[in-house]
Enzyme design. Structure first.
Site, mmCIF file in Angstrom:
data_model
loop_
_atom_site.group_PDB
_atom_site.id
_atom_site.type_symbol
_atom_site.label_atom_id
_atom_site.label_comp_id
_atom_site.label_asym_id
_atom_site.label_seq_id
_atom_site.Cartn_x
_atom_site.Cartn_y
_atom_site.Cartn_z
ATOM 1 C CB THR A 132 -15.594 -12.298 27.749
ATOM 2 O OG1 THR A 132 -15.177 -11.238 28.600
ATOM 3 C CG2 THR A 132 -14.553 -12.447 26.647
ATOM 4 C CG ASP A 133 -17.106 -7.415 29.689
ATOM 5 O OD1 ASP A 133 -16.154 -8.223 29.827
ATOM 6 O OD2 ASP A 133 -17.515 -6.692 30.622
ATOM 7 C CD GLU A 134 -11.498 -9.702 30.173
ATOM 8 O OE1 GLU A 134 -10.403 -9.885 29.640
ATOM 9 O OE2 GLU A 134 -11.718 -9.948 31.367
ATOM 10 C CE1 TYR A 157 -11.073 -15.736 28.423
ATOM 11 C CE2 TYR A 157 -11.331 -13.418 29.021
ATOM 12 C CZ TYR A 157 -11.876 -14.679 28.839
ATOM 13 O OH TYR A 157 -13.221 -14.889 29.070
ATOM 14 C CE LYS A 161 -14.678 -16.568 25.384
ATOM 15 N NZ LYS A 161 -15.303 -17.912 25.575
HETATM 16 P P1 NAD Z 1 -13.809 -21.684 34.094
HETATM 17 O O1 NAD Z 1 -12.360 -21.507 33.820
HETATM 18 O O2 NAD Z 1 -14.307 -21.699 35.495
HETATM 19 O O3 NAD Z 1 -14.325 -23.049 33.428
HETATM 20 C C1 NAD Z 1 -13.929 -23.462 32.144
HETATM 21 C C2 NAD Z 1 -14.307 -24.916 31.982
HETATM 22 O O4 NAD Z 1 -13.890 -25.329 30.660
HETATM 23 C C3 NAD Z 1 -13.591 -25.852 32.968
HETATM 24 O O5 NAD Z 1 -14.523 -26.776 33.507
HETATM 25 C C4 NAD Z 1 -12.539 -26.560 32.122
HETATM 26 O O6 NAD Z 1 -12.239 -27.862 32.578
HETATM 27 C C5 NAD Z 1 -13.224 -26.571 30.757
HETATM 28 N N1 NAD Z 1 -12.241 -26.670 29.660
HETATM 29 C C6 NAD Z 1 -11.123 -25.905 29.491
HETATM 30 N N2 NAD Z 1 -10.451 -26.307 28.399
HETATM 31 C C7 NAD Z 1 -11.171 -27.322 27.846
HETATM 32 C C8 NAD Z 1 -11.001 -28.139 26.696
HETATM 33 N N3 NAD Z 1 -9.932 -27.986 25.905
HETATM 34 N N4 NAD Z 1 -11.925 -29.075 26.422
HETATM 35 C C9 NAD Z 1 -13.012 -29.240 27.239
HETATM 36 N N5 NAD Z 1 -13.218 -28.510 28.338
HETATM 37 C C10 NAD Z 1 -12.302 -27.558 28.655
HETATM 38 O O7 NAD Z 1 -14.525 -20.554 33.237
HETATM 39 P P2 NAD Z 1 -15.832 -19.681 33.550
HETATM 40 O O8 NAD Z 1 -15.430 -18.503 34.324
HETATM 41 O O9 NAD Z 1 -16.882 -20.570 34.047
HETATM 42 O O10 NAD Z 1 -16.184 -19.192 32.069
HETATM 43 C C11 NAD Z 1 -16.980 -19.991 31.216
HETATM 44 C C12 NAD Z 1 -17.149 -19.279 29.880
HETATM 45 O O11 NAD Z 1 -17.754 -18.016 30.076
HETATM 46 C C13 NAD Z 1 -15.821 -19.010 29.159
HETATM 47 O O12 NAD Z 1 -16.027 -19.202 27.788
HETATM 48 C C14 NAD Z 1 -15.534 -17.547 29.472
HETATM 49 O O13 NAD Z 1 -14.774 -16.959 28.445
HETATM 50 C C15 NAD Z 1 -16.936 -16.982 29.529
HETATM 51 N N6 NAD Z 1 -17.106 -15.806 30.393
HETATM 52 C C16 NAD Z 1 -16.667 -15.811 31.693
HETATM 53 C C17 NAD Z 1 -16.908 -14.699 32.506
HETATM 54 C C18 NAD Z 1 -16.469 -14.663 33.951
HETATM 55 O O14 NAD Z 1 -16.560 -13.629 34.596
HETATM 56 N N7 NAD Z 1 -15.984 -15.754 34.529
HETATM 57 C C19 NAD Z 1 -17.581 -13.577 31.986
HETATM 58 C C20 NAD Z 1 -17.986 -13.607 30.648
HETATM 59 C C21 NAD Z 1 -17.771 -14.721 29.870
HETATM 60 O O1 DAU Z 2 -15.214 -9.226 31.961
HETATM 61 C C1 DAU Z 2 -15.420 -10.605 31.845
HETATM 62 C C2 DAU Z 2 -14.174 -11.337 32.258
HETATM 63 O O2 DAU Z 2 -14.064 -11.201 33.671
HETATM 64 C C3 DAU Z 2 -14.197 -12.809 31.871
HETATM 65 O O3 DAU Z 2 -14.212 -12.921 30.467
HETATM 66 C C4 DAU Z 2 -12.966 -13.539 32.419
HETATM 67 O O4 DAU Z 2 -13.056 -14.925 32.134
HETATM 68 C C5 DAU Z 2 -12.924 -13.332 33.922
HETATM 69 O O5 DAU Z 2 -11.758 -13.929 34.450
HETATM 70 C C6 DAU Z 2 -12.967 -11.846 34.275
HETATM 71 O O6 DAU Z 2 -11.740 -11.189 33.870
HETATM 72 P P1 DAU Z 2 -11.004 -10.114 34.815
HETATM 73 O O7 DAU Z 2 -9.591 -10.043 34.431
HETATM 74 O O8 DAU Z 2 -11.785 -8.849 34.895
HETATM 75 O O9 DAU Z 2 -11.194 -10.875 36.250
HETATM 76 P P2 DAU Z 2 -10.205 -11.090 37.486
HETATM 77 O O10 DAU Z 2 -11.012 -11.662 38.598
HETATM 78 O O11 DAU Z 2 -8.954 -11.793 37.094
HETATM 79 O O12 DAU Z 2 -9.814 -9.598 37.879
HETATM 80 C C7 DAU Z 2 -10.804 -8.642 38.224
HETATM 81 C C8 DAU Z 2 -10.099 -7.327 38.478
HETATM 82 O O13 DAU Z 2 -9.305 -7.448 39.664
HETATM 83 C C9 DAU Z 2 -9.123 -6.923 37.380
HETATM 84 O O14 DAU Z 2 -9.138 -5.509 37.245
HETATM 85 C C10 DAU Z 2 -7.772 -7.380 37.898
HETATM 86 C C11 DAU Z 2 -7.912 -7.209 39.402
HETATM 87 N N1 DAU Z 2 -7.158 -8.186 40.231
HETATM 88 C C12 DAU Z 2 -7.246 -9.517 39.952
HETATM 89 C C13 DAU Z 2 -6.569 -10.451 40.697
HETATM 90 C C14 DAU Z 2 -6.673 -11.928 40.373
HETATM 91 C C15 DAU Z 2 -6.392 -7.746 41.310
HETATM 92 O O15 DAU Z 2 -6.332 -6.517 41.574
HETATM 93 N N2 DAU Z 2 -5.711 -8.667 42.042
HETATM 94 C C16 DAU Z 2 -5.745 -10.003 41.794
HETATM 95 O O16 DAU Z 2 -5.075 -10.801 42.514
#
Ligand code: NAD
Ligand code: DAU
Length: 351
Positions: A132-134, A157, A161
């Site tokens: 992730t970019d975080e 988190y 990562k």
């Molecule tokens: P998600 O939470 O939707 O899915 C995670 C999956 O991992 C789920 O299916 C869960 O069952 C599985 N999992 C969790 N713990 C596990 C374990 N111990 N063993 C096996 N499986 C397990 O997540 P996502 O949003 O699809 O993100 C997927 C990946 O991409 C993550 O590594 C996240 O850090 C990265 N990522 C997410 C975003 C985003 O915006 N969602 C952006 C950048 C990177």
């Molecule tokens: O940048 C990549 C990341 O983006 C991924 O690595 C993470 O897995 C993914 O969850 C996401 O993280 P964020 O914290 O940016 O996403 P989230 O949807 O939780 O929140 C997006 C923005 O909205 C953040 O600034 C927090 C705000 N927010 C979030 C929630 C859930 C609100 O204002 N209200 C809310 O209820």
């Protein structure tokens, strides 16, 4: 089969799009989807491909070395695409240990398994870690994250990562394991669990509940449609240079409040409501602890070196996303179990 590819976390949001893309695009690859099926994992996401001959699902926990050993004894992998993770920042604030186990220990377990199976014969093998970019921390009003940005994670988190990224790099430097890492910005699209901002807001509008906006809604995120991320993963998996990192982003920055207002307008139109109807649900609530102000990715390296471009604009991507949630109310209902209700209550009651 030409290749056997392990995809971890394939029942989750991004993972399910990656699994679908690989199963359909590469009928001569055997795709093993390994997932623990936590609250975020949902096999309904993969109903359309579950009977394909080149697809198998294995329920297992990456934290368990015993379970991983069993699977690595059963299959010989050419490539591993590792997405399994605890992924929600708010949950990491209330339960950091889950993130330490899965994101750090789970990733290191997989690295050990890959090393053990490939036994220094790394020809045509790759361990691809999805990050992730975080990990780069929080930007001010200006600038972008590049592959050279220093790591500065600020939530449990992002720290977990960042730690997993470091382990992946350490296994490359120390043991020569062929690795790839990509760091992506915020994804949105179908099948995202409604704890994340966009699907949570859609669900709350559908149920006429307040839309919680943290702080003043001034925080900025760089949004990318999930299928564009899956395409980037495909390109990097096949053409990325081993040992390298690639940033992936949408070049699409939105302040949370502006994004929510746009979403409200789309929802009003799709639901046949007067403009402004959903906006009245916007409620400013207590800010997230340590809330990162801004993320923005410079994806020049990926574009120039590997020729990736996102195919969706935010407007088309968001329309498609809203349409998907409106057409798949059953999916929403099914994931909104008692666990979700309890989480929602804990997360938002004192805000
Ligand atoms: P998600 O939470 O939707 O899915 C995670 C999956 O991992 C789920 O299916 C869960 O069952 C599985 N999992 C969790 N713990 C596990 C374990 N111990 N063993 C096996 N499986 C397990 O997540 P996502 O949003 O699809 O993100 C997927 C990946 O991409 C993550 O590594 C996240 O850090 C990265 N990522 C997410 C975003 C985003 O915006 N969602 C952006 C950048 C990177
Ligand atoms: O940048 C990549 C990341 O983006 C991924 O690595 C993470 O897995 C993914 O969850 C996401 O993280 P964020 O914290 O940016 O996403 P989230 O949807 O939780 O929140 C997006 C923005 O909205 C953040 O600034 C927090 C705000 N927010 C979030 C929630 C859930 C609100 O204002 N209200 C809310 O209820």
């Amino acid at each position: 089969m030409k290749k056997t590819v392990l995809i971890t976390g394939g029942a989750g949001f991004i993972g399910s799009h990656v699994v679908r893309l690989f199963v359909n695009k590469y009928p001569d690859y055997l795709i093993i989807n390994l997932d623990k099926l936590t609250y975020a994992g949902n096999l309904e996401n993969l109903k359309d491909i579950e009977n394909k001959p080149n697809y198998r699902f294995v329920k297992a926990d990456i934290v368990s070395a015993d379970q991983m050993l069993q699977i690595f004894n059963q299959f010989r992998f050419d490539g591993i695409i590792h997405l399994a993770a605890e992924s929600h920042v708010d949950r990491s604030i209330s339960r950091p240990m889950d993130f330490i186990y899965t994101n750090i220990i789970g990733t290191t377990n997989l690295l050990n398994m890959a090393l053990g199976q490939w036994k220094n014969n790394f020809q045509d093998k790759v361990f691809y870690h999805i990050s992730t970019d975080e990990v780069f921390g929080s930007l001010g009003q200006e600038g972008f994250f590049t592959e050279q940005s220093a790591y500065d994670p600020r939530s449990p988190y992002s720290a977990s990562k960042a730690s997993s990224d470091h382990m992946v790099k350490a296994y490359h430097n120390t043991y020569g394991l062929p690795v790839l890492i990509s760091n992506c910005s915020n994804n949105y699209g179908p099948n995202q669990f409604p704890e994340k901002l966009i699907p949570l807001a859609i669900n709350n509008i559908l149920n006429q509940k307040p839309i919680p906006v943290y702080g003043k809604g001034e925080n900025v995120r760089d949004w990318l449609y999930v299928e564009d991320h899956a395409q980037a993963i495909d390109i990097i998996f096949h053409h990325g240079k081993k040992g390298e990192t690639y940033n992936i982003g949408g070049n699409n920055e939105w302040k949370n409040i502006d994004l929510i207002r746009l979403l409200c307008r789309i929802m009003d139109r799709k639901l046949g409501k007067p403009e402004g109807d959903s906006e009245r649900l916007i409620t400013f609530v207590k800010d997230r602890a340590g809330h990162d102000l801004r993320y923005a990715i410079d994806a020049t390296k990926l574009k120039k070196e590997l020729g990736w471009q996102p195919a969706h604009t935010f407007e088309t991507g968001l329309e498609r996303t809203v349409e998907w949630y409106l057409l798949n109310r059953k999916w929403l209902e099914n994931v909104l179990t008692g666990e979700y209700e309890k989480y929602y209550e804990r997360q938002y009651q004192h805000r």
